[in-house]
Scaffold this motif. Structure first.
Motif, PDB file in Angstrom:
ATOM      1  N   ARG A 154     -57.305 -56.680  27.506  1.00 52.89           N
ATOM      2  CA  ARG A 154     -57.593 -56.985  28.911  1.00 52.89           C
ATOM      3  C   ARG A 154     -58.611 -58.117  29.026  1.00 52.89           C
ATOM      4  O   ARG A 154     -58.453 -59.023  29.858  1.00 52.89           O
ATOM      5  N   PRO A 194     -48.796 -59.129  28.168  1.00 50.15           N
ATOM      6  CA  PRO A 194     -48.280 -57.807  27.792  1.00 50.15           C
ATOM      7  C   PRO A 194     -46.944 -57.869  27.067  1.00 50.15           C
ATOM      8  O   PRO A 194     -46.724 -57.132  26.092  1.00 50.15           O
ATOM      9  N   GLU A 205     -49.621 -54.685  32.472  1.00 48.93           N
ATOM     10  CA  GLU A 205     -50.749 -54.374  31.585  1.00 48.93           C
ATOM     11  C   GLU A 205     -51.013 -52.871  31.542  1.00 48.93           C
ATOM     12  O   GLU A 205     -51.235 -52.294  30.477  1.00 48.93           O
TER      13      GLU A 205
END
Length: 346
Positions: A241, A247, A329
């Motif tokens: 992150r 992703p 994500e």
């Protein structure tokens, strides 16, 4: 018509002109998807792209024919892109063929990327002897073959580069030809290269805009997931992150290693030993020295039956990410945590 990654490139243009149905299968989902994209670009009149899922076609086999024989919103040409699992598209393709033989009319080209299917599947058997169909099987690539593909991509983009730079790009892409193509496109833009005005790619250019290697990017997270190291996983997900990692790119790296583990497990057989592999066998299986320890530990967590369950789970997670990019994500973190916990069960 049948093809593999070895002869696909030489047959692609002829197939795009001659065939109306394309079935891309095999354990290398990335290679199959890249091949489908190249065929779409080679189609004489590709037109609008209509995407369907294998699950939709399994529920309604007539849907494929309806879409393939319908005009686009503005009356332009179209082609159908199907993302399927195994033989999900078999019945729909059979209906499409049978109705066509019965005089239903011309259909738009249909491209099927079938994860978990092979050239021995029911769908492949349905198509392989037809002159208007292509069945292409893709195995997980090795460094040599991906490096060669990188050089072909570079030539097409107007980039001149040596084998050492091609290998670096292949490694950084995790032997994924889709990511490698993205890197080549980015590098060509940076160098202002084109087929009409070729440019030489330097190591400095690659350092300036090239992707970080997997070791610096995705692989610590991939290794934590497939080792079942749930304690380390939290830190790696936080790093994902913080660094804004893509992703889908992360998941592709997991898929690549999972396919490699399946290939190694198949080569070893039920009684084989990883330590019994010689240097030649390791090279053929894409096992580099820096990865040996991680792969050995991961194989201990993933026996054959667990690997058989991992493939479909990764495919489903991939579909979720593509279908909901805004939550990708979060979906990836949840999916990888679930896989890591499963890996931790011995």
């Amino acid at each position: 018509m049948k093809a593999t990654q070895r002869d696909f490139a030489s047959n692609a243009r002829r197939a795009a002109e001659q065939c109306g149905i394309f079935f891309f299968c095999g354990p290398d989902e990335a290679g199959a998807s890249a091949a489908a994209q190249s065929i779409a670009q080679l189609l004489p009149e590709a037109g609008e792209r209509i995407e369907l899922s294998g699950a939709d076609l399994r529920k309604d086999p007539a849907l494929l024919g309806d879409e393939a024989r319908s005009g686009s919103l503005f009356g332009d040409k179209r082609h159908i892109y199907v993302c399927a699992n195994g033989d999900e598209a078999h019945d729909a393709l059979q209906v499409l063929i049978e109705t066509g033989d019965a005089g239903a009319g011309a259909a738009a080209p249909v491209l099927v990327v079938a994860s978990a299917a092979t050239d021995k599947s029911r769908t492949a058997k349905l198509l392989e002897k037809r002159k208007d169909a292509l069945v292409a099987m893709f195995y997980p690539p090795d460094l040599l073959s991906v490096s060669a593909s990188v050089r072909q991509m570079a030539d097409a983009a107007g980039l001149r580069l040596g084998g050492d730079l091609a290998e670096r790009i292949a490694r950084a892409a995790g032997l994924d030809v889709r990511l490698a193509q993205s890197e080549i496109t980015k590098l060509a833009t940076y160098c202002d290269a084109s087929p009409q005005s070729p440019r030489q790619l330097s190591a400095e250019d690659l350092e300036a805009v090239g992707a970080a290697t997997e070791e610096d990017g995705f692989m610590p997270l991939v290794n934590a997931v497939l080792k079942g190291d749930t304690g380390r996983l939290d830190r790696e997900l936080r790093r994902m992150r913080e660094h804004g990692m893509n992703p889908v790119g992360v998941l592709l790296a997991v898929e690549r290693r999972a396919a490699q583990l399946a290939q190694i497990a198949a080569a070893l057989g039920p009684r084989g030993s990883f330590d019994g592999l010689d240097r030649g066998a390791k090279a053929r299986l894409g096992i580099f020295f820096r990865d040996e320890r991680d792969i050995r530990e991961q194989l201990a967590s993933w026996h054959r039956r667990k690997l058989e369950r991992l493939g479909p789970r990764l495919i489903e997670l991939h579909r979720q990410l593509l279908g909901n990019s805004q939550a990708a994500e979060m979906l990836l973190a949840q999916g990888l945590t679930e896989i890591a916990r499963f890996a931790a069960r011995r």
